[in-house]
Design a protein around this motif. Structure first.
Motif, short mmCIF file in Angstrom:
data_model
loop_
_atom_site.label_atom_id
_atom_site.label_comp_id
_atom_site.label_asym_id
_atom_site.label_seq_id
_atom_site.Cartn_x
_atom_site.Cartn_y
_atom_site.Cartn_z
N PHE A 109 0.84 -1.22 0.00
CA PHE A 109 0.00 0.00 0.00
C PHE A 109 0.87 1.26 0.00
O PHE A 109 1.88 1.35 0.70
CB PHE A 109 -0.90 0.03 1.23
N VAL A 110 0.41 2.24 -0.79
CA VAL A 110 1.04 3.56 -0.81
C VAL A 110 -0.05 4.58 -0.44
O VAL A 110 -1.15 4.55 -1.03
CB VAL A 110 1.62 3.90 -2.20
N SER A 111 0.25 5.46 0.51
CA SER A 111 -0.72 6.46 0.95
C SER A 111 -0.42 7.81 0.31
O SER A 111 0.73 8.26 0.30
CB SER A 111 -0.67 6.64 2.47
N PHE A 112 -1.47 8.44 -0.21
CA PHE A 112 -1.39 9.80 -0.75
C PHE A 112 -2.21 10.72 0.15
O PHE A 112 -3.39 10.46 0.39
CB PHE A 112 -1.96 9.86 -2.17
N LEU A 113 -1.58 11.78 0.63
CA LEU A 113 -2.29 12.78 1.42
C LEU A 113 -2.40 14.05 0.59
O LEU A 113 -1.40 14.55 0.07
CB LEU A 113 -1.57 13.03 2.74
N ILE A 114 -3.61 14.53 0.48
CA ILE A 114 -3.95 15.60 -0.47
C ILE A 114 -4.56 16.77 0.29
O ILE A 114 -5.36 16.59 1.21
CB ILE A 114 -4.93 15.01 -1.52
N GLY A 115 -4.14 17.99 -0.10
CA GLY A 115 -4.57 19.21 0.59
C GLY A 115 -6.08 19.34 0.67
O GLY A 115 -6.82 18.82 -0.17
N CYS A 116 -6.54 20.04 1.70
CA CYS A 116 -7.96 20.14 2.05
C CYS A 116 -8.32 21.61 2.27
O CYS A 116 -7.53 22.39 2.80
CB CYS A 116 -8.19 19.32 3.32
N SER A 117 -9.54 21.96 1.86
CA SER A 117 -9.96 23.35 1.93
C SER A 117 -10.09 23.87 3.36
O SER A 117 -10.17 25.09 3.55
CB SER A 117 -11.29 23.53 1.19
N PHE A 118 -10.11 22.99 4.37
CA PHE A 118 -10.15 23.49 5.74
C PHE A 118 -9.04 24.52 5.97
O PHE A 118 -9.22 25.49 6.72
CB PHE A 118 -9.97 22.36 6.75
N SER A 119 -7.88 24.30 5.32
CA SER A 119 -6.75 25.21 5.54
C SER A 119 -7.07 26.62 5.10
O SER A 119 -6.76 27.59 5.79
CB SER A 119 -5.51 24.70 4.79
N PHE A 120 -7.68 26.76 3.91
CA PHE A 120 -7.95 28.13 3.46
C PHE A 120 -9.20 28.71 4.12
O PHE A 120 -9.32 29.93 4.24
CB PHE A 120 -7.95 28.26 1.94
N GLU A 121 -10.11 27.83 4.57
CA GLU A 121 -11.28 28.37 5.28
C GLU A 121 -10.86 29.10 6.54
O GLU A 121 -11.44 30.13 6.90
CB GLU A 121 -12.25 27.23 5.63
N GLU A 122 -9.85 28.58 7.21
CA GLU A 122 -9.35 29.26 8.40
C GLU A 122 -8.85 30.67 8.03
O GLU A 122 -9.11 31.63 8.75
CB GLU A 122 -8.24 28.44 9.02
#
Lengths: 261, 261
Positions: A109-122
């Protein structure tokens, strides 16, 4: 300023099973991430898909093969247990939504973590730009559009977008603010007429919850990290694991660290 | 890259009377400026008005009292002759539109040069964002809005805006690009419904020429350097001199030098 201890404590709470729902508002100030886990022989195509579609799939980190750790995102992360709720896709079909995936883990298994809009909502809230779904304590409305992503190998599909209703004045400010955050979807991809991007019914989002659009407001649409799940449904790998929309990995990174300006 | 010689040559052509019309497209790459000339005892209030309304009235330079030169904008500028066409206001009323003002010059005159959207239009075109009025070879449409400027002393009035129709996709890009140019009006002040900012008829601009808005486009509105002329009409100084909309002072500055990012 918050410290990494807060994010680690929230991960521990999630790992223990004490929290299995949405992560909005948890560990304020910290980056949260969308998840996609794929077998190694699918990972190359998937990474190329992300590279070709950076607004929808901005990659924050990729794990080593078979490794449950993500050292650049946080100390002690175990991706098998630290997301509140997972979605398991078998041959492109959602089959289960467990709260941990230890029993399913494979050493390819390879995990990909992808940016989330929670960051810009803050950043929006800090600047005085209201965010409707947060004010209403709902999950953000998300829509499957007619905007085709650039295909890569076995992965293809249309872009998923999140929507926030705003006055034009706030939308202009929001475009400025979110442009500073290219690794968490950046500037919007559209505003105004939903039909122009293939959204049939603004009141019926495919993911999350609908929110009202008030007179004088326009819907503003950002590329969304649920897009990879559409591509996974289309590609039909024998197994793939994602997060349940809204229930993210909490990292030790600070949102402000993702700002380029 | 163009050189200051091109701008000086165009000023000389204007000074000689060989060109008395709009300056769009002349001396490509060079900053053009809106003009307001006021008697010294009105200049303090006017500068405060500009300071309080920087999106509409971004000041590029203020002359010494009675001095026709503007050394920070260009070598050898004579503000009495180097604008193609002037507008003379007496007690707030437009009385004449001469091609030079040497005969009207007073040793208490102060010249204000104010940023102009031509600078950011060049950046839009260079980025592949079409600008309708340029494509149609028309003067940009300008509207008097219901957006009240912040008053200062004897100066007050509503904002004048320029309008460019764009697709939402181009509008988002245009917001990013023009945000880099705060000294030439910066980001838009509004997009979409004209009535929301007090514009009655989008087909009947108060200044410049109307342009068509195509299906799928929205009107995008920027603060405009004609705003000071509204404030002058309201304040009614015994005499004030401005440029004829579209017929600007050509400076030796380069548009790229105004970009903050």
């Amino acid at each position: 300023m918050t410290t990494p201890l807060i994010s680690a404590a929230e991960r521990q709470r999630i790992r223990s099973g004490a929290h299995s729902g949405p992560t909005a508002g948890l560990a304020p100030g910290h980056v949260q991430a969308n998840l996609a886990i794929l077998p190694a022989d699918w990972a190359g195509d998937f990474l190329r898909f992300c590279q070709a579609n950076p607004k929808a799939c901005p990659v924050l980190a990729v794990s080593e093969v078979g490794d449950q750790a993500l050292p650049t995102l946080g100390r002690g992360i175990d991706i098998r247990t630290d997301v509140p709720r997972y979605r398991v896709y078998r041959d492109g079909v959602l089959t289960e939504e467990p709260t941990d995936i230890a029993a399913l883990w494979r050493d390819d298994f390879v995990s990909f973590l992808i940016g989330c809009s929670f960051s810009f909502e803050e950043a929006l809230l800090a600047d005085g730009v209201p965010v409707r779904h947060i004010a209403l304590d709902r999950n953000v409305p998300m829509y499957e559009t007619g905007i085709a992503c650039v295909p890569a190998g076995r992965f293809s599909g249309n872009m998923v977008v999140s929507m926030r209703p705003m006055t034009p004045r706030d939308a202009i400010r929001a475009i400025q603010i979110t442009s500073r955050f290219p690794s968490v979807h950046g500037a919007p991809v559209h505003f105004g007429d939903p039909a122009a991007i293939g959204i049939r019914d603004i009141a019926a989002p495919e993911h999350g919850e609908a929110v009202p659009i008030e007179p004088g407001e326009v819907p503003v649409f950002w590329a969304c990290g649920v897009t990879p799940q559409v591509a996974i449904r289309n590609a039909r790998p024998p197994i793939a694991i994602a997060h349940s929309p809204g229930a993210m990995l909490i990292t030790d990174l600070l949102n402000t660290q993702l700002s380029v300006l």
